[in-house]
Enzyme design. Sequence first.
Site, short mmCIF file in Angstrom:
data_model
loop_
_atom_site.label_atom_id
_atom_site.label_comp_id
_atom_site.label_asym_id
_atom_site.label_seq_id
_atom_site.Cartn_x
_atom_site.Cartn_y
_atom_site.Cartn_z
N SER A 135 20.85 -25.38 -8.99
CA SER A 135 21.85 -26.31 -8.48
C SER A 135 23.23 -25.67 -8.56
CB SER A 135 21.85 -27.61 -9.31
OG SER A 135 22.92 -28.45 -8.93
N TYR A 147 22.78 -32.95 -17.25
CA TYR A 147 22.06 -32.48 -16.06
C TYR A 147 22.50 -31.08 -15.68
CZ TYR A 147 20.80 -31.79 -11.20
OH TYR A 147 20.32 -31.25 -10.04
#
Length: 223
Positions: A135, A147
Amino acid sequence: MARTLFITGASSGIGAATARAAVEAGWNVGLFARSQDKLEDLVKELGDTAMALPGDATDLSEQRKAAASLAEAFGGIDAAFANAGTGLSAAGTEAGDPEEWEALVRINILGLLWTVKATQSHLKESKGHLVLTGSAAGRKHIKGSVYSASKWFVHGYGGNLAEEFREWGGRCTVVAPGMVDTPFFDEAKPDKLQPEDIARSVMFALEADRRANVQEVFVMPVD
Protein backbone atom coordinates in the site's frame (compact mmCIF):
# COMPACT_ATOMS: atom_id res chain seq x y z
CA MET A 1 1.82 -24.72 -21.36
CA ALA A 2 -0.39 -22.39 -19.33
CA ARG A 3 1.03 -21.05 -16.09
CA THR A 4 -0.90 -21.20 -12.81
CA LEU A 5 -1.55 -18.41 -10.30
CA PHE A 6 -2.79 -18.82 -6.71
CA ILE A 7 -4.73 -15.76 -5.47
CA THR A 8 -5.88 -15.04 -1.92
CA GLY A 9 -8.69 -12.58 -1.31
CA ALA A 10 -9.93 -13.67 -4.74
CA SER A 11 -13.69 -13.31 -4.33
CA SER A 12 -13.94 -9.57 -5.04
CA GLY A 13 -12.03 -6.34 -5.64
CA ILE A 14 -8.38 -6.57 -6.64
CA GLY A 15 -8.25 -10.36 -6.31
CA ALA A 16 -11.19 -10.99 -8.63
CA ALA A 17 -9.96 -8.38 -11.13
CA THR A 18 -6.54 -10.04 -11.17
CA ALA A 19 -8.13 -13.44 -11.76
CA ARG A 20 -9.94 -12.04 -14.79
CA ALA A 21 -6.78 -10.41 -16.12
CA ALA A 22 -4.74 -13.56 -15.61
CA VAL A 23 -7.25 -15.81 -17.38
CA GLU A 24 -7.40 -13.33 -20.26
CA ALA A 25 -3.59 -13.58 -20.47
CA GLY A 26 -3.74 -17.38 -20.65
CA TRP A 27 -3.11 -18.33 -17.01
CA ASN A 28 -4.89 -20.89 -14.86
CA VAL A 29 -6.05 -19.43 -11.55
CA GLY A 30 -6.73 -20.81 -8.08
CA LEU A 31 -9.23 -18.62 -6.26
CA PHE A 32 -8.85 -18.66 -2.46
CA ALA A 33 -11.24 -16.77 -0.16
CA ARG A 34 -13.85 -17.42 2.53
CA SER A 35 -16.88 -16.62 0.33
CA GLN A 36 -17.58 -19.89 -1.46
CA ASP A 37 -20.63 -18.56 -3.31
CA LYS A 38 -18.68 -15.66 -4.80
CA LEU A 39 -15.83 -17.96 -5.79
CA GLU A 40 -18.18 -20.36 -7.53
CA ASP A 41 -19.82 -17.48 -9.42
CA LEU A 42 -16.37 -16.29 -10.53
CA VAL A 43 -15.43 -19.79 -11.71
CA LYS A 44 -18.63 -19.92 -13.78
CA GLU A 45 -17.60 -16.62 -15.36
CA LEU A 46 -13.98 -17.61 -16.01
CA GLY A 47 -14.41 -21.21 -17.08
CA ASP A 48 -12.36 -24.36 -16.59
CA THR A 49 -9.06 -22.51 -16.20
CA ALA A 50 -10.30 -21.30 -12.79
CA MET A 51 -10.61 -23.32 -9.59
CA ALA A 52 -12.55 -22.33 -6.46
CA LEU A 53 -10.56 -22.91 -3.26
CA PRO A 54 -12.71 -21.85 -0.28
CA GLY A 55 -10.75 -21.18 2.89
CA ASP A 56 -9.57 -18.78 5.56
CA ALA A 57 -6.31 -16.93 4.85
CA THR A 58 -5.52 -16.84 8.59
CA ASP A 59 -5.36 -20.66 8.69
CA LEU A 60 -2.03 -22.04 7.45
CA SER A 61 -3.38 -25.57 7.05
CA GLU A 62 -6.22 -24.35 4.81
CA GLN A 63 -3.81 -22.40 2.61
CA ARG A 64 -1.49 -25.39 2.35
CA LYS A 65 -4.39 -27.67 1.40
CA ALA A 66 -5.62 -25.20 -1.22
CA ALA A 67 -2.16 -24.77 -2.75
CA ALA A 68 -1.66 -28.53 -2.91
CA SER A 69 -5.05 -29.00 -4.59
CA LEU A 70 -4.25 -26.32 -7.15
CA ALA A 71 -0.83 -27.78 -7.91
CA GLU A 72 -2.33 -31.24 -8.36
CA ALA A 73 -5.08 -29.94 -10.66
CA PHE A 74 -2.81 -27.93 -12.97
CA GLY A 75 0.58 -29.57 -12.56
CA GLY A 76 2.23 -26.97 -10.34
CA ILE A 77 2.09 -23.34 -9.24
CA ASP A 78 4.03 -20.67 -11.11
CA ALA A 79 2.97 -17.62 -9.11
CA ALA A 80 1.11 -16.64 -5.95
CA PHE A 81 -0.63 -13.36 -5.15
CA ALA A 82 -0.89 -12.73 -1.39
CA ASN A 83 -3.72 -10.24 -1.67
CA ALA A 84 -6.05 -10.95 1.27
CA GLY A 85 -6.20 -8.05 3.70
CA THR A 86 -8.37 -5.89 5.90
CA GLY A 87 -8.55 -2.40 7.33
CA LEU A 88 -9.74 -0.80 10.57
CA SER A 89 -12.89 1.10 11.45
CA ALA A 90 -11.10 3.47 13.85
CA ALA A 91 -8.04 5.47 12.79
CA GLY A 92 -5.03 6.05 14.99
CA THR A 93 -3.81 4.40 18.15
CA GLU A 94 -5.73 6.12 20.92
CA ALA A 95 -9.12 5.48 19.31
CA GLY A 96 -8.14 2.04 18.00
CA ASP A 97 -9.84 -1.21 18.97
CA PRO A 98 -7.35 -3.89 20.17
CA GLU A 99 -9.63 -6.68 18.93
CA GLU A 100 -9.63 -5.11 15.46
CA TRP A 101 -5.84 -4.81 15.64
CA GLU A 102 -5.54 -8.51 16.39
CA ALA A 103 -7.80 -9.41 13.46
CA LEU A 104 -5.78 -7.10 11.20
CA VAL A 105 -2.47 -8.65 12.23
CA ARG A 106 -3.87 -12.13 11.65
CA ILE A 107 -4.78 -11.41 8.03
CA ASN A 108 -2.46 -8.59 6.88
CA ILE A 109 0.68 -10.11 8.38
CA LEU A 110 0.12 -13.74 9.40
CA GLY A 111 -2.19 -14.45 6.45
CA LEU A 112 0.48 -13.17 4.10
CA LEU A 113 3.15 -15.25 5.84
CA TRP A 114 0.95 -18.31 5.51
CA THR A 115 0.60 -17.71 1.75
CA VAL A 116 4.38 -17.67 1.46
CA LYS A 117 4.71 -20.82 3.57
CA ALA A 118 1.94 -22.62 1.66
CA THR A 119 3.31 -21.85 -1.81
CA GLN A 120 7.08 -21.44 -1.49
CA SER A 121 7.97 -25.07 -2.17
CA HIS A 122 5.78 -25.00 -5.29
CA LEU A 123 7.31 -21.72 -6.43
CA LYS A 124 10.83 -23.00 -5.81
CA GLU A 125 10.11 -25.97 -8.06
CA SER A 126 8.86 -23.70 -10.87
CA LYS A 127 11.32 -20.84 -10.19
CA GLY A 128 8.14 -18.87 -9.70
CA HIS A 129 6.95 -15.45 -8.66
CA LEU A 130 5.32 -14.12 -5.49
CA VAL A 131 3.29 -10.90 -5.53
CA LEU A 132 2.21 -9.13 -2.33
CA THR A 133 -0.41 -6.42 -1.96
CA GLY A 134 1.30 -3.55 -0.19
CA SER A 135 0.00 0.00 0.00
CA ALA A 136 1.04 3.58 -0.46
CA ALA A 137 0.27 3.73 3.27
CA GLY A 138 3.18 1.36 3.78
CA ARG A 139 5.65 3.94 2.50
CA LYS A 140 4.74 6.96 4.61
CA HIS A 141 4.08 7.79 8.24
CA ILE A 142 0.40 8.28 9.06
CA LYS A 143 -0.50 9.56 12.49
CA GLY A 144 -0.87 6.56 14.82
CA SER A 145 -1.91 4.23 11.98
CA VAL A 146 -1.77 0.53 12.81
CA TYR A 147 -2.99 -0.34 9.30
CA SER A 148 -0.14 1.63 7.76
CA ALA A 149 2.33 -0.18 10.01
CA SER A 150 1.01 -3.55 8.81
CA LYS A 151 1.73 -2.49 5.24
CA TRP A 152 5.23 -1.32 6.19
CA PHE A 153 5.76 -4.95 7.17
CA VAL A 154 4.62 -6.10 3.73
CA HIS A 155 7.10 -3.80 1.98
CA GLY A 156 9.98 -4.78 4.23
CA TYR A 157 9.27 -8.48 4.05
CA GLY A 158 8.74 -8.31 0.29
CA GLY A 159 12.24 -6.89 -0.16
CA ASN A 160 13.65 -9.61 2.08
CA LEU A 161 11.84 -12.29 0.09
CA ALA A 162 13.18 -10.90 -3.18
CA GLU A 163 16.69 -11.47 -1.83
CA GLU A 164 15.83 -15.00 -0.69
CA PHE A 165 14.04 -15.94 -3.91
CA ARG A 166 16.92 -14.64 -6.02
CA GLU A 167 19.08 -17.49 -4.69
CA TRP A 168 17.02 -20.04 -6.62
CA GLY A 169 15.84 -17.97 -9.58
CA GLY A 170 12.52 -16.78 -8.15
CA ARG A 171 11.03 -13.29 -8.06
CA CYS A 172 9.02 -11.23 -5.56
CA THR A 173 7.02 -8.06 -6.21
CA VAL A 174 5.14 -5.69 -3.90
CA VAL A 175 2.29 -3.86 -5.64
CA ALA A 176 1.45 -0.69 -3.68
CA PRO A 177 -1.82 1.04 -4.56
CA GLY A 178 -3.15 4.34 -3.37
CA MET A 179 -6.90 4.49 -2.74
CA VAL A 180 -8.80 1.86 -4.75
CA ASP A 181 -12.57 1.70 -5.22
CA THR A 182 -13.19 -1.73 -3.66
CA PRO A 183 -15.46 -3.27 -0.96
CA PHE A 184 -12.59 -2.43 1.43
CA PHE A 185 -14.38 0.92 1.88
CA ASP A 186 -17.94 1.40 3.16
CA GLU A 187 -18.62 4.05 0.51
CA ALA A 188 -17.85 3.90 -3.22
CA LYS A 189 -14.79 5.83 -4.45
CA PRO A 190 -15.55 6.11 -8.19
CA ASP A 191 -12.99 8.88 -8.76
CA LYS A 192 -10.13 6.78 -7.37
CA LEU A 193 -8.26 3.76 -8.77
CA GLN A 194 -10.26 0.76 -9.95
CA PRO A 195 -9.39 -2.88 -9.18
CA GLU A 196 -8.56 -3.39 -12.85
CA ASP A 197 -5.76 -0.81 -12.56
CA ILE A 198 -4.06 -2.89 -9.89
CA ALA A 199 -4.70 -6.14 -11.73
CA ARG A 200 -2.86 -4.74 -14.75
CA SER A 201 0.05 -3.84 -12.47
CA VAL A 202 0.18 -7.38 -11.09
CA MET A 203 0.19 -8.80 -14.61
CA PHE A 204 2.91 -6.35 -15.67
CA ALA A 205 5.18 -7.77 -12.98
CA LEU A 206 4.26 -11.39 -13.68
CA GLU A 207 4.74 -11.07 -17.44
CA ALA A 208 8.07 -9.22 -17.25
CA ASP A 209 10.97 -10.97 -18.94
CA ARG A 210 12.57 -13.64 -16.74
CA ARG A 211 15.73 -11.54 -16.49
CA ALA A 212 13.79 -8.74 -14.76
CA ASN A 213 12.39 -8.70 -11.24
CA VAL A 214 9.95 -5.82 -10.85
CA GLN A 215 10.30 -5.55 -7.07
CA GLU A 216 7.85 -2.71 -6.37
CA VAL A 217 5.05 -1.08 -8.32
CA PHE A 218 3.38 2.11 -7.01
CA VAL A 219 -0.01 3.01 -8.49
CA MET A 220 -1.57 6.29 -7.40
CA PRO A 221 -4.85 7.93 -8.46
CA VAL A 222 -4.39 11.06 -10.53
CA ASP A 223 -7.02 12.84 -8.40
